[in-house]
Design an enzyme around this catalytic site. Structure first.
Site, short mmCIF file in Angstrom:
data_model
loop_
_atom_site.label_atom_id
_atom_site.label_comp_id
_atom_site.label_asym_id
_atom_site.label_seq_id
_atom_site.Cartn_x
_atom_site.Cartn_y
_atom_site.Cartn_z
N GLU A 60 -1.03 -8.75 4.90
CA GLU A 60 -0.82 -8.87 6.35
C GLU A 60 -2.13 -8.72 7.13
O GLU A 60 -2.18 -9.03 8.31
CB GLU A 60 0.21 -7.82 6.81
CG GLU A 60 -0.31 -6.41 7.04
CD GLU A 60 -0.60 -5.61 5.77
OE1 GLU A 60 -0.63 -6.22 4.67
OE2 GLU A 60 -0.82 -4.39 5.86
N HIS B 247 -3.54 -5.70 1.04
CA HIS B 247 -2.87 -5.91 2.33
C HIS B 247 -2.85 -7.39 2.72
O HIS B 247 -3.72 -7.83 3.47
CB HIS B 247 -3.61 -5.14 3.42
CG HIS B 247 -3.40 -3.66 3.37
ND1 HIS B 247 -2.34 -3.04 3.98
CD2 HIS B 247 -4.11 -2.68 2.77
CE1 HIS B 247 -2.40 -1.73 3.77
NE2 HIS B 247 -3.48 -1.49 3.04
N CYS C 212 0.83 -1.20 0.00
CA CYS C 212 0.00 0.00 0.00
C CYS C 212 0.88 1.26 0.00
O CYS C 212 1.53 1.55 -0.98
CB CYS C 212 -0.97 -0.05 1.17
SG CYS C 212 -2.34 1.10 1.01
#
Lengths: 80, 229
Positions: free
Chosen positions: B197, B195, B86
């Site tokens: 994660e 994302h 990002c």
């Protein structure tokens, strides 16, 4: 001395903000508006009297930080 | 395998990255402040999401000049894994470690939702544990995620198989050629808007991001075996 820097989005890069402003202007009855492009205006105060040096330094500032030349063009004027 | 999570003023995905490494692969991980100048202790560098330096001027424009970025560049040159997520992707393009730029979403809206992305290249250190063509559900959260590069660069990215992820079903931000993530020539630097994660457990909505971390560990171990044999 003062540097006036204009940063604009390259002609072939999408400018959704400009499009939104154009639509808003049309909605307000300004039908004559064609393409709208939005850019940035920056005023830099420079502690120098050397015009040639200022020009080279401001160009370097634009290339390094003020504009991303992948998507933006820049031009500047020196005043004073 | 040691991980560094770079923290800029304004980063907000740093804790997510840290926890994902701990949780998905149980490897040592440290937060590293943007003023650090040495990353030689680390095998992988994660540049997290957020709004580094308030995203003033342009996203990532000021972060790319942070002291730590010289060390990130050195790590990339040494072939270490560098993953920009990002805002991290934006920083990597501003630093010219990846080509192109990320501009305002076509809709002008900040988009926060799950996105479907396709694994276009599973031969990078970040995607080994995925199937080629597999479709992942990974959250996105960005206002400036519209990837742009000129025609010549796009042709090169395609020819070199460096488009690693593409949006499928719907392109949320208007990116060129539906690009969601790309890598450098060597394949050791990856930037993506989604994302991974934030997708490491079913109860987070998806665990499709987990294998990005297992991939990195497997790639690292394979490389180490090569060196020791």
């Amino acid at each position: 001395m003062k540097a006036i820097v204009y940063v604009t989005i390259k002609a072939n890069v999408l400018d959704p903000q400009g499009n939104a402003v154009r639509e808003a202007l049309h909605a307000l009855g300004f039908g004559e508006v064609g393409r709208v492009r939005i850019g940035k205006f920056m005023e830099l105060e420079l502690n120098t009297d050397d015009r040639a040096q200022a020009e080279a330094r401001v160009r370097e500032m634009c290339e390094k930080l003020l504009a991303n030349t992948v998507i933006e063009d820049y031009r500047f004027e020196l005043e004073g | 395998m040691r991980f560094a999570v770079i923290v800029f003023p304004g980063s907000n995905g740093d804790i997510d990255c840290y926890k994902a490494v701990e949780d998905a692969i149980g490897q040592p991980v440290d937060y590293v402040w943007h003023t650090a100048t040495d990353l030689s202790d680390y095998d992988a560098i994660l540049i997290p999401g957020g709004f580094s330096y308030g995203d003033y001027l342009r996203c990532g424009a000021i972060a790319r000049f942070a002291p730590v970025m010289d060390a990130v560049r050195r790590a990339a040159d040494e072939g270490k894994f560098v993953l920009g997520i990002c805002n991290g992707f934006q920083v990597l393009t501003e630093a010219r470690l990846l080509p192109g730029a990320l501009i305002r979403n076509r809709t002008l809206k900040f988009i926060c939702q799950l996105a479907d992305i396709k694994v276009e290249n599973n031969r990078t250190p970040f995607t080994l544990d995925y199937e080629e063509g597999e479709i992942l559900r990974i959250p996105i959260a960005h206002g400036e995620g519209c990837y742009y590069c000129d025609e010549a660069k796009l042709a090169r990215l395609k020819a070199e198989n460096r488009i690693v992820f593409r949006y499928v079903h719907e392109n949320p931000n208007g990116s060129i050629d539906d690009i969601a993530g790309i890598c450098n020539e060597r394949g050791n630097v990856l930037g993506l808007m989604p994302h991974p994660e934030r997708a490491v457990h079913k109860w987070l909505g998806s665990d499709d991001g987990r294998r990005m971390f297992t991939s990195m560990l497997r790639a690292y171990e394979a490389r180490r075996r090569e060196v020791t044999v």
